[in-house]
Motif scaffolding. Sequence first.
Motif, PDB file in Angstrom:
ATOM      1  N   UNK A   1     -60.975  15.168 -69.371  1.00  0.00           N
ATOM      2  CA  UNK A   1     -62.283  15.657 -70.066  1.00  0.00           C
ATOM      3  C   UNK A   1     -63.114  14.326 -70.443  1.00  0.00           C
ATOM      4  N   UNK A   2     -64.376  14.160 -69.851  1.00  0.00           N
ATOM      5  CA  UNK A   2     -65.329  13.065 -70.157  1.00  0.00           C
ATOM      6  C   UNK A   2     -65.982  13.181 -71.617  1.00  0.00           C
ATOM      7  N   UNK A   3     -65.218  12.583 -72.582  1.00  0.00           N
ATOM      8  CA  UNK A   3     -65.683  12.718 -74.056  1.00  0.00           C
ATOM      9  C   UNK A   3     -66.968  11.809 -73.933  1.00  0.00           C
ATOM     10  N   UNK A   4     -66.897  10.745 -73.391  1.00  0.00           N
ATOM     11  CA  UNK A   4     -68.416  10.037 -73.333  1.00  0.00           C
ATOM     12  C   UNK A   4     -69.314  10.329 -72.255  1.00  0.00           C
ATOM     13  N   UNK A   5     -68.849  11.088 -71.328  1.00  0.00           N
ATOM     14  CA  UNK A   5     -69.687  11.524 -70.208  1.00  0.00           C
ATOM     15  C   UNK A   5     -70.280  12.843 -70.340  1.00  0.00           C
ATOM     16  N   UNK A   6     -70.126  13.495 -71.320  1.00  0.00           N
ATOM     17  CA  UNK A   6     -70.651  14.981 -71.588  1.00  0.00           C
ATOM     18  C   UNK A   6     -71.592  14.444 -72.822  1.00  0.00           C
ATOM     19  N   UNK A   7     -72.851  15.179 -72.546  1.00  0.00           N
ATOM     20  CA  UNK A   7     -73.928  15.099 -73.622  1.00  0.00           C
ATOM     21  C   UNK A   7     -73.320  15.704 -74.684  1.00  0.00           C
ATOM     22  N   UNK A   8     -72.722  16.976 -74.358  1.00  0.00           N
ATOM     23  CA  UNK A   8     -72.355  17.733 -75.908  1.00  0.00           C
ATOM     24  C   UNK A   8     -71.203  16.928 -76.816  1.00  0.00           C
ATOM     25  N   UNK A   9     -70.830  16.106 -76.146  1.00  0.00           N
ATOM     26  CA  UNK A   9     -69.845  15.347 -77.044  1.00  0.00           C
ATOM     27  C   UNK A   9     -69.803  13.718 -77.344  1.00  0.00           C
ATOM     28  N   UNK A  10     -70.845  13.156 -76.544  1.00  0.00           N
ATOM     29  CA  UNK A  10     -71.008  11.720 -76.439  1.00  0.00           C
ATOM     30  C   UNK A  10     -71.319  11.208 -77.810  1.00  0.00           C
ATOM     31  N   UNK A  11     -72.242  11.795 -78.537  1.00  0.00           N
ATOM     32  CA  UNK A  11     -72.817  11.363 -79.716  1.00  0.00           C
ATOM     33  C   UNK A  11     -71.947  11.830 -80.983  1.00  0.00           C
ATOM     34  N   UNK A  12     -71.074  12.723 -80.886  1.00  0.00           N
ATOM     35  CA  UNK A  12     -70.037  13.101 -81.754  1.00  0.00           C
ATOM     36  C   UNK A  12     -69.012  12.084 -81.648  1.00  0.00           C
ATOM     37  N   UNK A  13     -68.519  11.566 -80.517  1.00  0.00           N
ATOM     38  CA  UNK A  13     -67.484  10.800 -80.207  1.00  0.00           C
ATOM     39  C   UNK A  13     -67.688   9.244 -80.619  1.00  0.00           C
ATOM     40  N   UNK A  14     -69.392   8.997 -80.479  1.00  0.00           N
ATOM     41  CA  UNK A  14     -69.675   7.522 -81.170  1.00  0.00           C
ATOM     42  C   UNK A  14     -69.652   7.559 -82.579  1.00  0.00           C
ATOM     43  N   UNK A  15     -70.420   8.878 -83.092  1.00  0.00           N
ATOM     44  CA  UNK A  15     -70.011   8.762 -84.659  1.00  0.00           C
ATOM     45  C   UNK A  15     -68.955   8.750 -85.155  1.00  0.00           C
ATOM     46  N   UNK A  16     -67.882   9.231 -84.501  1.00  0.00           N
ATOM     47  CA  UNK A  16     -66.421   8.844 -84.991  1.00  0.00           C
ATOM     48  C   UNK A  16     -66.048   7.588 -84.905  1.00  0.00           C
ATOM     49  N   UNK A  17     -66.480   6.930 -83.915  1.00  0.00           N
ATOM     50  CA  UNK A  17     -65.902   5.619 -83.677  1.00  0.00           C
ATOM     51  C   UNK A  17     -66.681   4.581 -85.059  1.00  0.00           C
ATOM     52  N   UNK A  18     -68.159   4.906 -85.127  1.00  0.00           N
ATOM     53  CA  UNK A  18     -68.501   4.085 -86.288  1.00  0.00           C
ATOM     54  C   UNK A  18     -67.876   4.628 -87.563  1.00  0.00           C
ATOM     55  N   UNK A  19     -67.618   5.730 -87.705  1.00  0.00           N
ATOM     56  CA  UNK A  19     -67.051   6.230 -89.148  1.00  0.00           C
ATOM     57  C   UNK A  19     -65.823   5.397 -89.531  1.00  0.00           C
TER      58      UNK A  19
END
Length: 332
Positions: free
Chosen positions: A180-198
């Motif tokens: 599954x492309x977590x960073x390659x899917x527009x539905x999950x890319x921002x959520x995955x990025x937020x998790x990293x920052x948090x």
Amino acid sequence: MTQPVSGTTKGGGQAAAAPRRRKKLTWDKVSFMLVFLGVPFVLYIIFVISPFIQAFIYSFTNWSGFSPKYDFVGLSNYVRIFQDNLFLKALGNNILLLVVVPLVTIVLSLALAVVVTVGGSSKGQVKGLKGSGFYRVVSFFPYTIPAIAIGIMWGQIYDPSNGLLNGLLRAVGLSGFKDYPWLGDSRTAMLASMFVIIWGFVGFYMVLFIAGIKGIPAELYEAARIDGAGRLRTAMNITIPMIRDNIQTAYVYLGIVALDAFVYMAALFPNAGGPENSTLVMAQQLFFTAFQRGQFGVATAMGVVMAVATLGFSGLVFLVNRLTGGKDQELV
């Protein structure tokens, strides 16, 4: 004959206080002010105020960045960026980060800080969980890692084929997440990025809140316990009001991170703004405009917008804190 008491008149009235003599400036005082006040002020003017003024001036020009020649174009750069769909998309992404990242980070950090400091047994002395020192060290560890390293590391964890996340999900039987492309899917890319920052900031602000909670007298918690207050009510009526300034500081700094986020997004998405520009932020668009298109005048206008947005957000946080009570709020 009895003399009048010093400081009073014969009629019993208070004598006028002798005027204070103004102390003369000595070389020691002058040199102290020059070294510890004058020098930092001059450096602040040179390295902070002056570049901002220069950027503000360049934002009204068509400066290419590599030529001493430029023409003033008025507000056309600002009109241009607010008609640019990419910049508006980046602005919207930054606003989304501004809403989610500070709120989630502060809630998690505050909850962990409360558990570590006063979340232990409800009987006996008020204390935190057993082994709380270990939790502090472990939670603070991500903050010691540079942001670029965090982005690269999580980029590998999110890797569709060989990433740790998909491997763990497959190991527990979730076969739907294979590749599954977590960073390659527009539905999950921002959520995955937020998790990293948090993830990178929760530990630091947890330690900040722990320091604030440690300054609250234990008698307040003991009195609340005697009155039958639960943990949630104690946190809402004692802990949060007593560390409002810490929370305000955390919100301002996290807001600045959310309005920038350049390092995290550049590390997670080396090829610009992610799928369908779903993770593009203003700092990235500024960078592309300046160094790829050579439009430094437009880029500095974007920088001015970012600076104004940051100052406006900080002022809003201070205003809300003041309107909601601030230091004058009484414990309920």
